[in-house]
Every structure is written in structure tokens, then in C-alpha cells.
Design a protein around this motif. Structure first.
Motif, PDB file in Angstrom:
ATOM      1  N   MET A  73       0.827  -1.203   0.000  1.00  0.00           N
ATOM      2  CA  MET A  73       0.000   0.000   0.000  1.00  0.00           C
ATOM      3  C   MET A  73       0.861   1.253   0.000  1.00  0.00           C
ATOM      4  SD  MET A  73      -2.752  -1.269   2.848  1.00  0.00           S
ATOM      5  CE  MET A  73      -3.533   0.329   2.933  1.00  0.00           C
ATOM      6  N   GLY A  74       2.107   1.140   0.418  1.00  0.00           N
ATOM      7  CA  GLY A  74       3.013   2.279   0.464  1.00  0.00           C
ATOM      8  C   GLY A  74       3.250   2.751   1.883  1.00  0.00           C
ATOM      9  N   THR A  75       4.492   2.679   2.304  1.00  0.00           N
ATOM     10  CA  THR A  75       4.817   3.114   3.672  1.00  0.00           C
ATOM     11  C   THR A  75       5.245   4.569   3.716  1.00  0.00           C
ATOM     12  OG1 THR A  75       7.091   2.321   3.392  1.00  0.00           O
ATOM     13  CG2 THR A  75       5.503   0.787   4.365  1.00  0.00           C
ATOM     14  N   ASP A  76       5.316   5.206   2.540  1.00  0.00           N
ATOM     15  CA  ASP A  76       5.719   6.618   2.495  1.00  0.00           C
ATOM     16  C   ASP A  76       4.514   7.529   2.300  1.00  0.00           C
ATOM     17  OD1 ASP A  76       5.118   5.790  -0.051  1.00  0.00           O
ATOM     18  OD2 ASP A  76       6.782   6.859  -1.025  1.00  0.00           O
ATOM     19  N   LEU A  77       3.322   7.037   2.679  1.00  0.00           N
ATOM     20  CA  LEU A  77       2.091   7.774   2.415  1.00  0.00           C
ATOM     21  C   LEU A  77       1.490   8.362   3.681  1.00  0.00           C
ATOM     22  CD1 LEU A  77       0.338   5.331  -0.092  1.00  0.00           C
ATOM     23  CD2 LEU A  77       1.919   7.208  -0.587  1.00  0.00           C
ATOM     24  N   LEU A  78       0.863   9.532   3.510  1.00  0.00           N
ATOM     25  CA  LEU A  78       0.021  10.148   4.536  1.00  0.00           C
ATOM     26  C   LEU A  78      -1.367  10.312   3.929  1.00  0.00           C
ATOM     27  CD1 LEU A  78       2.406  12.982   5.821  1.00  0.00           C
ATOM     28  CD2 LEU A  78       1.748  10.928   7.074  1.00  0.00           C
ATOM     29  N   VAL A  79      -2.344   9.670   4.505  1.00  0.00           N
ATOM     30  CA  VAL A  79      -3.715   9.747   4.000  1.00  0.00           C
ATOM     31  C   VAL A  79      -4.489  10.723   4.880  1.00  0.00           C
ATOM     32  CG1 VAL A  79      -5.813   8.493   3.426  1.00  0.00           C
ATOM     33  CG2 VAL A  79      -3.583   7.393   3.137  1.00  0.00           C
ATOM     34  N   ILE A  80      -4.956  11.825   4.273  1.00  0.00           N
ATOM     35  CA  ILE A  80      -5.667  12.877   5.015  1.00  0.00           C
ATOM     36  C   ILE A  80      -7.152  12.736   4.705  1.00  0.00           C
ATOM     37  CG2 ILE A  80      -5.910  15.356   5.385  1.00  0.00           C
ATOM     38  CD1 ILE A  80      -3.022  15.657   4.373  1.00  0.00           C
ATOM     39  N   ARG A  81      -7.952  12.599   5.748  1.00  0.00           N
ATOM     40  CA  ARG A  81      -9.406  12.471   5.592  1.00  0.00           C
ATOM     41  C   ARG A  81     -10.096  13.535   6.442  1.00  0.00           C
ATOM     42  NH1 ARG A  81     -10.634   7.734   3.022  1.00  0.00           N
ATOM     43  NH2 ARG A  81      -9.065   6.079   3.113  1.00  0.00           N
ATOM     44  N   PRO A  82     -11.327  13.908   6.049  1.00  0.00           N
ATOM     45  CA  PRO A  82     -12.088  14.862   6.860  1.00  0.00           C
ATOM     46  C   PRO A  82     -12.432  14.259   8.218  1.00  0.00           C
ATOM     47  CG  PRO A  82     -13.025  14.663   4.655  1.00  0.00           C
ATOM     48  CD  PRO A  82     -12.034  13.547   4.799  1.00  0.00           C
ATOM     49  N   ASP A  83     -12.473  15.096   9.238  1.00  0.00           N
ATOM     50  CA  ASP A  83     -12.894  14.656  10.567  1.00  0.00           C
ATOM     51  C   ASP A  83     -14.390  14.342  10.519  1.00  0.00           C
ATOM     52  OD1 ASP A  83     -13.591  14.377  13.247  1.00  0.00           O
ATOM     53  OD2 ASP A  83     -12.037  15.790  13.885  1.00  0.00           O
ATOM     54  N   ARG A  84     -14.785  13.213  11.058  1.00  0.00           N
ATOM     55  CA  ARG A  84     -16.179  12.772  10.976  1.00  0.00           C
ATOM     56  C   ARG A  84     -17.133  13.713  11.709  1.00  0.00           C
ATOM     57  NH1 ARG A  84     -16.895   7.735   8.952  1.00  0.00           N
ATOM     58  NH2 ARG A  84     -15.011   6.466   8.662  1.00  0.00           N
ATOM     59  N   GLY A  85     -16.608  14.534  12.568  1.00  0.00           N
ATOM     60  CA  GLY A  85     -17.483  15.429  13.329  1.00  0.00           C
ATOM     61  C   GLY A  85     -17.840  16.703  12.591  1.00  0.00           C
ATOM     62  N   GLN A  86     -17.350  16.880  11.391  1.00  0.00           N
ATOM     63  CA  GLN A  86     -17.600  18.119  10.650  1.00  0.00           C
ATOM     64  C   GLN A  86     -18.927  18.053   9.875  1.00  0.00           C
ATOM     65  OE1 GLN A  86     -15.451  20.685  11.177  1.00  0.00           O
ATOM     66  NE2 GLN A  86     -14.539  19.200  12.617  1.00  0.00           N
ATOM     67  N   ARG A  87     -19.299  19.223   9.325  1.00  0.00           N
ATOM     68  CA  ARG A  87     -20.572  19.335   8.590  1.00  0.00           C
ATOM     69  C   ARG A  87     -20.574  18.459   7.348  1.00  0.00           C
ATOM     70  NH1 ARG A  87     -22.404  22.490   4.409  1.00  0.00           N
ATOM     71  NH2 ARG A  87     -20.348  23.485   4.189  1.00  0.00           N
ATOM     72  N   ARG A  88     -21.736  17.867   7.077  1.00  0.00           N
ATOM     73  CA  ARG A  88     -21.879  16.971   5.941  1.00  0.00           C
ATOM     74  C   ARG A  88     -22.791  17.597   4.888  1.00  0.00           C
ATOM     75  NH1 ARG A  88     -20.485  11.516   7.237  1.00  0.00           N
ATOM     76  NH2 ARG A  88     -19.762  11.334   9.393  1.00  0.00           N
ATOM     77  N   VAL A  89     -22.553  17.196   3.628  1.00  0.00           N
ATOM     78  CA  VAL A  89     -23.445  17.570   2.537  1.00  0.00           C
ATOM     79  C   VAL A  89     -24.132  16.294   2.058  1.00  0.00           C
ATOM     80  CG1 VAL A  89     -22.112  19.591   1.892  1.00  0.00           C
ATOM     81  CG2 VAL A  89     -21.555  17.387   0.876  1.00  0.00           C
ATOM     82  N   SER A  90     -24.710  16.296   0.908  1.00  0.00           N
ATOM     83  CA  SER A  90     -25.437  15.128   0.400  1.00  0.00           C
ATOM     84  C   SER A  90     -24.512  13.932   0.230  1.00  0.00           C
ATOM     85  CB  SER A  90     -26.083  15.469  -0.948  1.00  0.00           C
ATOM     86  OG  SER A  90     -25.085  15.809  -1.897  1.00  0.00           O
ATOM     87  N   ASP A  91     -25.130  12.739   0.283  1.00  0.00           N
ATOM     88  CA  ASP A  91     -24.432  11.449   0.136  1.00  0.00           C
ATOM     89  C   ASP A  91     -23.432  11.210   1.263  1.00  0.00           C
ATOM     90  OD1 ASP A  91     -25.823  10.933  -2.209  1.00  0.00           O
ATOM     91  OD2 ASP A  91     -24.277  11.895  -3.451  1.00  0.00           O
ATOM     92  N   GLY A  92     -23.587  11.928   2.360  1.00  0.00           N
ATOM     93  CA  GLY A  92     -22.723  11.689   3.515  1.00  0.00           C
ATOM     94  C   GLY A  92     -21.339  12.256   3.376  1.00  0.00           C
ATOM     95  N   VAL A  93     -21.102  13.072   2.328  1.00  0.00           N
ATOM     96  CA  VAL A  93     -19.778  13.652   2.131  1.00  0.00           C
ATOM     97  C   VAL A  93     -19.568  14.772   3.140  1.00  0.00           C
ATOM     98  CG1 VAL A  93     -18.268  14.879   0.533  1.00  0.00           C
ATOM     99  CG2 VAL A  93     -19.776  13.071  -0.311  1.00  0.00           C
ATOM    100  N   ILE A  94     -18.389  14.767   3.788  1.00  0.00           N
ATOM    101  CA  ILE A  94     -18.066  15.771   4.802  1.00  0.00           C
ATOM    102  C   ILE A  94     -17.475  16.994   4.107  1.00  0.00           C
ATOM    103  CG2 ILE A  94     -16.728  16.241   6.883  1.00  0.00           C
ATOM    104  CD1 ILE A  94     -16.723  13.230   7.401  1.00  0.00           C
ATOM    105  N   ALA A  95     -18.021  18.162   4.423  1.00  0.00           N
ATOM    106  CA  ALA A  95     -17.624  19.402   3.747  1.00  0.00           C
ATOM    107  C   ALA A  95     -16.390  19.986   4.391  1.00  0.00           C
ATOM    108  CB  ALA A  95     -18.789  20.404   3.786  1.00  0.00           C
ATOM    109  N   THR A  96     -15.233  19.414   4.052  1.00  0.00           N
ATOM    110  CA  THR A  96     -13.977  19.885   4.645  1.00  0.00           C
ATOM    111  C   THR A  96     -12.903  20.083   3.587  1.00  0.00           C
ATOM    112  OG1 THR A  96     -14.425  18.821   6.768  1.00  0.00           O
ATOM    113  CG2 THR A  96     -12.143  19.338   6.282  1.00  0.00           C
TER     114      THR A  96
END
Length: 647
Positions: free
Chosen positions: A308-331
Motif C-alpha cells: 500500500m506504500g509506507t511513504d504515504l500520509l492519508v488525510i481524511r475529513p474529521d467525521r465530526g464536521q458538517r456533511r453535505v449530500s451522500d454523507g460527504v463531509i464538507a472539509t
């Protein structure tokens, strides 16, 4: 002349409940070098006790015993062993031969502890036995010899190291008259050759062969009669006794001989040896297999994460933030990815939106996943198109409706047809296929990575997803050593852009370390469980060695009487414990490897490690050393007289 043996006021007492029992009551006796003396008395007169004291098998309770001018009470255990080995030769009524050894090996026993090589011992033993008429019986064991022949073996053993003083305890007591006469003739011949011969007997006819008869009665000397002139001469007077100081450490030859004797003993009790081996074999085999399973599982997981790659940083939205349609977090937005490319140590910053779509083509439709990514995605994942091309930055800039499909999508929609240039409807929106990705296989959690369609990020946000918020941004770094600092810089940048810390970062290098540590812990747990069985095997070794010592007390007494030091006895039994454990360790390693190979055949990840195998073998040997020490020490501390009397 200085007497060879001089006793003054010798008393011997044995514990007897409320009051000790005194067997010898102040014996005074002088024996010169070269004399042939018979100590005669009825049963219970104390003559055997006196012989044990004379032969340094036992110590007097009171009085003084001087041998060649030296007070024997001043000698330690090692010096007494030297005295028995170099000065005395014992001939016993019941022969006291080791049943598992041949005639020549019994004769050569004292020379083992004198340091002679095996060749020298065998040659001298052959010569002595030949002189005594047993040249054809060298390899016979005691149970293959008659009583008279066994006694002649005993006499040869007494002469092995010179036998300056021959102590014969009822030498004819277990023989017929003809054999008895032959034995006494041999003792007479030894006296004629200059040996000091002391015969302990109750038989007046036997005593008549001696030049001097000392009669004991109830622990006292009743008479001391000289029947023939003394053979002692000033020239035969002994030099003052001075035993050499010997090292407490075993010599190499002693260790090698101990190994040979250990193997012989183990072979003589092969069934018990096999059962003892079993515990060590199971323990060592379990350690090898368990650690191979643990190490194999660790390497397998690490390899999968590495893919998968050990030199990777995967940045995801915090689940506590505001959401838009289809459950996508608006971040996260694509502009964040552009900004992250400027962070030091960042090589690539790839934004991604993914979702599920219905794909149609060639009259077929399937449900698959679609990923809207940038043109850097193949470089990020090291996953290239094998047919056609992956879309470019130009396609991204002009919102091109192009798609690159995975192998599973190709098979399900196009079969054997060439998909390049064909159109596929993604939720009724047409995209032209420009490439097919190479086969990637399943993820660690079982998802099919080839069941996917890639489209440009710009096209996907505009035409498929209808919104601009990202599900993730994946960063590839140049230097993994500084990945933690890069992670911190990325979070600080996004916090500054968004006005709050609203993202979570998955550090693949940290995940790898965490998984590796977890697997190491599990491996150690498996190894510890297996080590318990090895420990149980060690307890079995100690138990069997205690039984062996108990069964062989008589043999220990024989060895001590022929000059074995305490360290020799300790070394012998300790060597037996180590040999049986080391042998079990070798078999256990082989068994563990065999079981591991079978498990590998059925698909388990198995990784053998030479250091683990060596360590398991060494642990088995150390367990033999540790658990064999107490039984060996018990054997070494036995009293020679008590050991000899234990039949």
C-alpha cells in the motif's frame, strides 16, 4: 623407616539414635611398604570399617591416620580422590564391576581419572588382563564372566594405575575353592613384586597366605602375629606424601570422555532416554514452529502494508464536521491538495472522490466503484495502465469525459473485446475508455481493487458527484524518516486554511510500526506458550536424572573408589543431562522445521529463522545444564562407602 600406613587411636562411630554406636575402639596399627598383611576377624568385628578408613573411602571419627607420613585428615576431597586413584587398588568380595562396561573398560576405569588417553588405557588394560589369563575376554561384560574371572578383572583394575597398596576385602568370599586359591596366588604374586597387600578376611586359610595376621575382635586388635619375616626394606620406605594441586576445572579429555560415558549410559537405558527426549523434542519443536508462524504472519502483514506504500500520509475529513449530500463531509477541497504540494518533503498530493455507480456498455451493466483522481494517481500507487494510457493533467484541465477501467470492469463489460475507444455510461453519463489498468488483486480486507473506474477529478466533481468536497488527499513523501514532521506541517497548513483542525491523518509508516510491534508481541506470546512446554521438558530431565542417580548409586561408589573426583561425578551426570537435552534439541529443531514445511504447503505464511533454531537448541542444552545440576550435585556429594554398599 617411615611407615607407609600408621594408625593411632583410630575410632569410628555411627549415629545410633540416642547414643552413637562405636565400631572401632582406638586402633593402633603400623604397616610398612611391601608387607603382605591379613586383617582377620568375624562378622561385625570392624574389619571392613577399618579397610574403608585405610582406603580413604571413609574418615575416622577420632584418632590419626598417617599415610606416607601425611595426616590424611588434612586432605580435602580432591586430594583423597588422588590418593585412591594413585596409591590404592581395591579388590572386593562382590567384585563391584560396572555392568554396562566391558572387561577392559572396567579395568581402565581408574586411568580415565588419571588422564590417560583411550588408546593408552586400552593397551594397558589388555596387557593386565592377558597376564591374568583373560586376554580373550577383553570385550566381555561382567555377566558374561564367571566369578573367578570377574575377580581377576577386579585385580587388574586395582593394578591399572600401579596399585601401590592392594586392599582386598574378602577376595575369595564369593568364589569356589579353586578360584579362591587362584586369586590368592595372584595376590601372593603381587606381594612378591613389591606391592603392599592388605587382605580383609574371616577365613584363617586365606589369612595363612599373608606374612602377618592382625586379628580384630569387637573393634579392638586382639593379636598381631608375624608368620614370615617382613618384606619391608629401607629402600621401600615411602617418600612423604604430597598430592598435587589440581585445577577445579575439567580438562578437555575429561569432557570428551564424559560425553562417551553419557552416550553409553543413555544407550543402556534407551527407552527412558526416549521418553526424556520426548519432552525436550516437543518443547523445542513447538518453539520453532510457533515463532516461524508468528514471524511469517508478521512478514505477510508488513508486506501487504508495504504494498500500500509506507511513504504515504492519508488525510481524511474529521467525521465530526458538517456533511453535505451522500454523507460527504464538507472539509477538504481540491485547492487543499494544490496547497499541500508545496509542503516540504511532499512528492505528490493526490485528491480523491469515490462512490458507487452503474456502468453500462455493450448491452451489459454492472455496479462498480468510480474514483475521481488527479493524473498523479498511477505514480502514487505504483499502478500503471497496461493497455492505453492514464488520463493526463490536460484532460483534467479541460474536464475531459475519459475513463480508465480496471481488469474486472473490462472482463464484466467487454469480455474479450478491446475496450479502448469504446464508451461506457456511468450513471447514464458517457465516458470514453482510454486505458485499462494492470491487475492489482484483492485488498487485505478482501475488496477487489480491479473493480474500479478512474475519471479525472474535475470531470468527476462536475458531472458525476455534483459537489467539490474530497473524501481524501494522499501525500507521498520523499524522506520517510521525516514523515512525522511532514504530517505535522500538513495539519498546520490545513488548520490555517480552514480556520480549525478538521482533518485526520493516517500515517502509513506509523501504522506499519504499530502492526509490526503488535505482531512481535503476538510472536513473543506464541513463543512463550511454546517455551512452557520446553520448561516442562526440563523438569522431566531433572526427574529422570534424579531417578538415574538413585539407580546408579553403586556405580558412583565404584567410580569414587577407583579415584573419581567429585567434579568427575558432577561432570558425568551433568554431561548426561546436557547430552540428552541437546539431542532432544536437535531432533526438536528438525521436527519443528518439518511441521513448518507442512503448514507452508497448506498455505500458512511460515518464515524460519536460523537464529531462532540455534537459540532453541541452545535453550535445550542450557535447560539440561540447569535442571541436571541438582541431580549431578547430589551424585557428587555421595559418601563412597554408602554408595558402594548400595547394590
Amino acid at each position: 623407616m617411615t611407615p607407609l600406613i600408621e594408625l593411632a587411636g583410630i575410632r569410628k562411630r555411627y549415629p545410633g539414635g540416642e547414643q552413637d554406636v562405636e565400631v572401632l575402639h582406638g586402633i593402633d596399627l603400623r604397616i610398612d611398604a611391601g608387607e603382605f598383611v591379613a586383617i582377620m576377624g568375624s562378622s561385625g568385628s570392624g574389619k571392613s570399617t577399618l579397610m574403608h578408613i585405610l582406603g580413604c573411602l571413609d574418615r575416622a571419627s577420632d584418632g590419626q591416620y598417617r599415610f606416607a607420613g601425611r595426616d590424611v585428615s588434612e586432605l580435602d576431597h580432591q586430594e583423597l580422590a588422588w590418593l585412591r586413584r594413585e596409591m590404592f587398588g581395591f579388590v572386593f568380595q562382590s567384585y563391584h564391576l560396572i555392568g554396562t562396561a566391558s572387561a577392559w573398560e572396567n579395568v581402565a576405569l581408574p586411568a580415565i581419572y588419571a588422564g590417560l588417553s583411550r588408546e593408552e588405557r586400552r593397551e594397558r588394560a589388555r596387557h593386565l588382563l592377558t597376564d591374568l589369563g583373560l586376554g580373550e575376554r577383553l570385550d566381555h561384560r561382567p555377566n558374561q564372566l564367571s566369578g573367578g574371572q570377574q575377580q581377576r578383572v577386579s585385580i587388574a583394575r586395582a593394578l591399572m594405575n600401579g596399585g601401590r597398596v592392594i586392599l582386598a576385602d574378602e577376595p575369595t568370599g564369593a568364589l569356589d575353592s579353586a578360584s579362591g586359591e587362584a586369586v590368592m596366588a595372584q595376590l601372593q604374586s603381587l606381594a612378591d613384586q613389591g606391592h603392599t597387600v592388605i587382605v580383609i578376611t574371616h577365613d584363617a586359610e586365606v589369612a595363612a597366605h599373608a606374612d602377618r595376621v592382625v586379628e580384630l575382635h569387637d573393634g579392638d586388635i586382639l593379636s598381631d602375629t608375624r608368620r614370615r619375616p617382613s618384606r619391608a626394606t629401607p629402600e621401600a620406605a615411602p617418600e612423604t606424601l604430597s598430592p598435587p594441586r589440581e585445577s577445579a576445572l575439567p580438562e578437555f579429555g575429561e569432557v570428551a570422555e564424559a560425553v562417551v560415558m553419557a552416550l553409553r549410559s543413555l544407550r543402556a537405558n534407551w527407552l527412558r532416554t526416549l521418553l526424556t527426549l520426548l519432552g525436550i523434542v516437543i518443547g523445542v519443536g513447538a518453539v520453532v514452529v510457533m515463532l516461524a508462524i508468528g514471524q511469517g504472519a508478521k512478514e505477510d502483514v508488513v508486506a501487504r502494508i508495504g504494498d500500500m506504500g509506507t511513504d504515504l500520509l492519508v488525510i481524511r475529513p474529521d467525521r465530526g464536521q458538517r456533511r453535505v449530500s451522500d454523507g460527504v463531509i464538507a472539509t477538504l477541497v481540491p485547492a487543499d491538495a494544490e496547497a499541500l504540494r508545496e509542503v516540504p518533503n511532499v512528492r505528490l498530493a493526490v485528491p480523491e472522490i469515490s462512490g458507487s455507480v452503474t456502468a453500462r456498455s455493450q448491452g451489459r451493466d454492472i455496479t462498480t466503484s468510480v474514483k475521481a483522481v488527479s493524473s498523479d494517481y498511477p505514480a502514487l500507487r505504483d499502478w500503471q495502465a497496461v493497455n492505453g494510457i492514464f488520463f493526463s493533467q490536460q484532460d483534467q484541465d479541460r474536464y475531459a469525459p475519459v475513463a480508465v477501467i480496471g481488469q474486472t470492469v473490462r472482463e464484466n463489460l467487454f469480455g474479450d473485446a478491446d475496450p479502448l475507444g469504446q464508451f461506457v455510461l456511468l450513471d447514464s453519463i458517457p465516458f470514453q475508455v482510454i486505458g485499462v489498468m494492470g491487475e492489482q488483486g484483492a485488498t487485505n480486507w478482501g475488496d477487489d481493487q480491479d473493480d474500479v473506474v478512474f475519471v479525472p477529478l474535475s470531470t468527476g466533481t462536475l458531472r458525476l458527484f455534483g459537489q467539490n468536497y474530497l473524501r481524501s488527499i494522499t501525500l507521498a513523501v520523499n524522506d520517510v524518516e521525516n514523515i512525522d514532521a511532514t504530517e505535522q506541517a500538513a495539519v498546520e497548513l490545513l488548520t490555517q486554511r480552514h480556520g480549525t483542525e478538521d482533518v485526520r491523518v493516517f500515517n502509513m509508516a506509523s501504522l506499519l510500526d504499530m502492526v509490526s510491534d503488535t505482531q512481535n508481541t503476538l510472536t513473543m506470546l506464541l513463543g512463550s506458550i511454546a517455551a512452557i512446554s520446553l520448561l516442562v521438558g526440563g523438569i522431566g530431565v531433572m526427574n529422570i536424572m534424579l531417578v538415574s542417580v538413585t539407580e546408579r548409586i553403586h556405580e558412583i561408589g565404584i567410580r569414587m573408589a577407583t579415584g573419581a573426583r567429585q567434579r568427575n561425578i558432577l561432570q558425568q551426570f551433568l554431561t548426561e543431562a546436557v547430552v540428552v537435552s541437546a539431542l532432544g534439541g536437535l531432533i526438536g529443531v528438525a521436527l519443528g522445521v518439518a511441521v513448518g514445511l507442512l503448514l507452508r504447503l497448506i498455505g500458512l505464511p511460515i518464515l524460519f529463522s536460523a537464529p531462532v533454531a540455534v537459540a532453541a537448541f541452545l535453550c535445550a542444552a542450557v535447560i539440561g545444564l540447569v535442571f541436571g545440576f541438582a541431580p549431578a550435585l547430589k551424585a557428587a556429594r555421595l559418601n563412597p562407602v554408602e554408595a558402594l554398599s548400595n547394590e
